[in-house]
Design a protein around this motif. Structure first.
Motif, PDB file in Angstrom:
ATOM      1  N   LEU A  26      24.666 -16.618  10.313  1.00  0.00           N
ATOM      2  CA  LEU A  26      23.806 -15.531  10.755  1.00  0.00           C
ATOM      3  C   LEU A  26      23.412 -15.709  12.216  1.00  0.00           C
ATOM      4  O   LEU A  26      23.388 -14.745  12.993  1.00  0.00           O
ATOM      5  CB  LEU A  26      22.561 -15.458   9.865  1.00  0.00           C
ATOM      6  CG  LEU A  26      21.521 -14.391  10.220  1.00  0.00           C
ATOM      7  CD1 LEU A  26      22.129 -12.998  10.200  1.00  0.00           C
ATOM      8  CD2 LEU A  26      20.337 -14.465   9.253  1.00  0.00           C
ATOM      9  N   LEU A  27      23.112 -16.949  12.603  1.00  0.00           N
ATOM     10  CA  LEU A  27      22.764 -17.234  13.995  1.00  0.00           C
ATOM     11  C   LEU A  27      23.930 -16.920  14.931  1.00  0.00           C
ATOM     12  O   LEU A  27      23.758 -16.246  15.961  1.00  0.00           O
ATOM     13  CB  LEU A  27      22.357 -18.698  14.131  1.00  0.00           C
ATOM     14  CG  LEU A  27      22.094 -19.221  15.550  1.00  0.00           C
ATOM     15  CD1 LEU A  27      20.924 -18.494  16.192  1.00  0.00           C
ATOM     16  CD2 LEU A  27      21.842 -20.730  15.521  1.00  0.00           C
ATOM     17  N   LYS A 105      10.786 -14.244   9.413  1.00  0.00           N
ATOM     18  CA  LYS A 105      10.329 -13.727  10.703  1.00  0.00           C
ATOM     19  C   LYS A 105      11.477 -13.205  11.562  1.00  0.00           C
ATOM     20  O   LYS A 105      11.243 -12.435  12.497  1.00  0.00           O
ATOM     21  CB  LYS A 105       9.587 -14.834  11.468  1.00  0.00           C
ATOM     22  CG  LYS A 105       8.283 -15.274  10.813  1.00  0.00           C
ATOM     23  CD  LYS A 105       7.219 -14.192  10.902  1.00  0.00           C
ATOM     24  CE  LYS A 105       6.753 -13.971  12.314  1.00  0.00           C
ATOM     25  NZ  LYS A 105       5.666 -12.974  12.427  1.00  0.00           N
ATOM     26  N   SER A 106      12.703 -13.634  11.277  1.00  0.00           N
ATOM     27  CA  SER A 106      13.848 -13.215  12.095  1.00  0.00           C
ATOM     28  C   SER A 106      14.418 -11.869  11.668  1.00  0.00           C
ATOM     29  O   SER A 106      15.357 -11.377  12.306  1.00  0.00           O
ATOM     30  CB  SER A 106      14.956 -14.271  12.020  1.00  0.00           C
ATOM     31  OG  SER A 106      15.538 -14.308  10.715  1.00  0.00           O
ATOM     32  N   ASN A 115      14.521 -11.321  22.254  1.00  0.00           N
ATOM     33  CA  ASN A 115      15.230 -12.484  21.742  1.00  0.00           C
ATOM     34  C   ASN A 115      14.426 -13.270  20.713  1.00  0.00           C
ATOM     35  O   ASN A 115      14.818 -14.378  20.350  1.00  0.00           O
ATOM     36  CB  ASN A 115      15.584 -13.416  22.905  1.00  0.00           C
ATOM     37  CG  ASN A 115      16.550 -12.778  23.885  1.00  0.00           C
ATOM     38  OD1 ASN A 115      17.481 -12.079  23.473  1.00  0.00           O
ATOM     39  ND2 ASN A 115      16.335 -13.013  25.175  1.00  0.00           N
ATOM     40  N   SER A 116      13.303 -12.706  20.261  1.00  0.00           N
ATOM     41  CA  SER A 116      12.467 -13.454  19.323  1.00  0.00           C
ATOM     42  C   SER A 116      13.178 -13.713  18.000  1.00  0.00           C
ATOM     43  O   SER A 116      13.038 -14.778  17.401  1.00  0.00           O
ATOM     44  CB  SER A 116      11.154 -12.705  19.079  1.00  0.00           C
ATOM     45  OG  SER A 116      11.399 -11.382  18.609  1.00  0.00           O
ATOM     46  N   GLY A 117      13.978 -12.735  17.548  1.00  0.00           N
ATOM     47  CA  GLY A 117      14.721 -12.937  16.301  1.00  0.00           C
ATOM     48  C   GLY A 117      15.713 -14.073  16.405  1.00  0.00           C
ATOM     49  O   GLY A 117      15.887 -14.859  15.464  1.00  0.00           O
ATOM     50  N   LEU A 121      15.833 -17.619  14.236  1.00  0.00           N
ATOM     51  CA  LEU A 121      17.042 -18.076  13.550  1.00  0.00           C
ATOM     52  C   LEU A 121      17.423 -19.490  13.974  1.00  0.00           C
ATOM     53  O   LEU A 121      17.828 -20.313  13.140  1.00  0.00           O
ATOM     54  CB  LEU A 121      18.209 -17.119  13.827  1.00  0.00           C
ATOM     55  CG  LEU A 121      18.273 -15.842  13.000  1.00  0.00           C
ATOM     56  CD1 LEU A 121      19.449 -14.986  13.449  1.00  0.00           C
ATOM     57  CD2 LEU A 121      18.406 -16.181  11.516  1.00  0.00           C
ATOM     58  N   ALA A 122      17.318 -19.783  15.263  1.00  0.00           N
ATOM     59  CA  ALA A 122      17.618 -21.127  15.748  1.00  0.00           C
ATOM     60  C   ALA A 122      16.658 -22.144  15.130  1.00  0.00           C
ATOM     61  O   ALA A 122      17.074 -23.247  14.730  1.00  0.00           O
ATOM     62  CB  ALA A 122      17.542 -21.161  17.268  1.00  0.00           C
ATOM     63  N   CYS A 123      15.387 -21.795  15.040  1.00  0.00           N
ATOM     64  CA  CYS A 123      14.406 -22.693  14.417  1.00  0.00           C
ATOM     65  C   CYS A 123      14.719 -22.918  12.944  1.00  0.00           C
ATOM     66  O   CYS A 123      14.631 -24.046  12.438  1.00  0.00           O
ATOM     67  CB  CYS A 123      12.997 -22.126  14.578  1.00  0.00           C
ATOM     68  SG  CYS A 123      12.371 -22.126  16.274  1.00  0.00           S
TER      69      CYS A 123
END
Length: 362
Positions: A26-27, A105-106, A115-117, A121-123
């Protein structure tokens, strides 16, 4: 007696590889969509976003239910009940909980722009992979040291043998990519691909199958399988002499499972490589998928054998039995049952919900 084999080789493996692999896919899909404004994977991203969250929660709930019911109702002791104070460490539970929050949250509706989504996703990817590394370290400590106390694993164990944990972590990472690519390939084969209809909703269409999605999923499966050619021998070398000898003696059931697993992995790479060039030939795709599933299941069972062999080599007593054909049949049946539950729990409601949203938008 199943001896906790369900949790150990089915749920305990799939609850790691599927959430991690799908989160990473997904990322990367989200990154591709941001780099290409007209990316053909826009619909896939919109489908994977709720699907990954549902699968992660579903697998955790199933694992928790089985982890409680097996020892409490059926009287089958879990393998780790003789070596650890609990089935999971607090770090692992916390990692999955925070990872699930980041996945939630993503979602596009939570992050309509910017770019918050992507950051969420990275987190989520880092948290879930971190939980996987703790999971590997905990099992490695139990196999070589014996009893490991429950609670905070990293605070209770001062040293971790990274010479074993690093190759095992890389093995988990690339196995997760193969499992995530398998799910994406199935979505393409079955035609459950996101199709933007110009409105805010995205539907899961049951037809037609998407060769583009199949090629994309096969590519990620190869990305997960090919590096195992290097990681596998590395992991084999760090095993102890007794468990390593049990895999190659050629006389026991573990040897059969090991060689069949390696053979199906090589066959899967051949078939998937061919299907990547001609995704319209569905026989090649299905052959690669079946071989990959067989490899993942058998390697989960080999993990059980290696754990048991290491305990015996270290002289650590444990009340679990040797691998038998009954265990194999149990894993095959229960893997199918878990898969059916997850499809009914996660995929089917998602399709109905989004199809209903599409009709409402019309």
């Amino acid at each position: 007696m199943v001896d906790g084999f369900l949790l150990f080789t089915v749920l305990d493996v799939w609850r790691m590889v599927l959430p991690l692999g799908l989160t990473l896919l997904l990322l990367m899909t989200d990154l591709l969509c941001r780099w290409q404004s007209d990316s053909p994977h826009q619909g896939l991203r919109d489908v994977l976003s709720p699907l990954v969250l549902r699968l992660t929660i579903g697998l955790l709930v199933l694992s928790g239910i089985v982890g409680l019911l097996v020892p409490a109702l059926l009287g089958y002791p879990l393998p780790e009940s003789h070596l650890a104070g609990g089935p999971w460490s607090y770090e692992e539970i916390l990692g999955f909980m925070l990872g699930g929050i980041c996945l939630w949250k993503s979602r596009p509706e939570e992050c309509p722009g910017g770019n918050s989504g992507l950051v969420w996703l990275a987190c989520a990817s880092m948290l879930i992979f971190g939980a996987g590394v703790v999971w590997i370290g905990r099992w490695d400590a139990m196999a070589h040291e014996g009893y490991v106390g429950g609670g905070w694993f990293l605070l209770g164990v001062s040293t971790v043998d990274w010479t074993r944990v690093i190759p095992k972590s890389l093995h988990l990472l690339f196995a997760s990519l193969a499992a995530g690519g398998l799910v994406v390939t199935l979505l393409g084969l079955l035609g459950w691909t996101g199709a933007s209809n110009g409105s805010a909703s995205t539907i899961l269409s049951p037809y037609p199958p998407s060769d583009e999605r199949v090629r994309y999923g096969v590519g990620w499966m190869l990305m997960g399988l090919v590096p195992q050619v290097l990681i596998g021998p590395w992991l084999f070398l760090v095993l102890g002499e007794v468990p390593r000898g049990g895999l190659i003696d050629g006389t026991g059931l573990p040897s059969v499972f090991f060689f069949v697993g390696v053979t199906t992995a090589l066959l899967a790479m051949v078939l998937l490589n061919a299907s990547f060039m001609v995704p319209q030939v569905k026989g090649l795709v299905w052959g690669g998928l079946i071989c990959t599933v067989i490899t993942l299941v058998l390697m989960g069972m080999i993990r059980y054998v290696m754990f048991l062999g290491t305990l015996q080599a270290q002289g650590i007593p444990i009340a679990i039995g040797n691998l038998t054909l009954f265990h194999l049949l149990t894993v095959l049946v229960l893997t199918g049952l878990v898969g059916a539950i997850l499809v009914r729990w996660c995929v089917w409601p998602l399709a109905v919900l989004q199809a209903g949203s599409n009709r409402a938008g019309d």
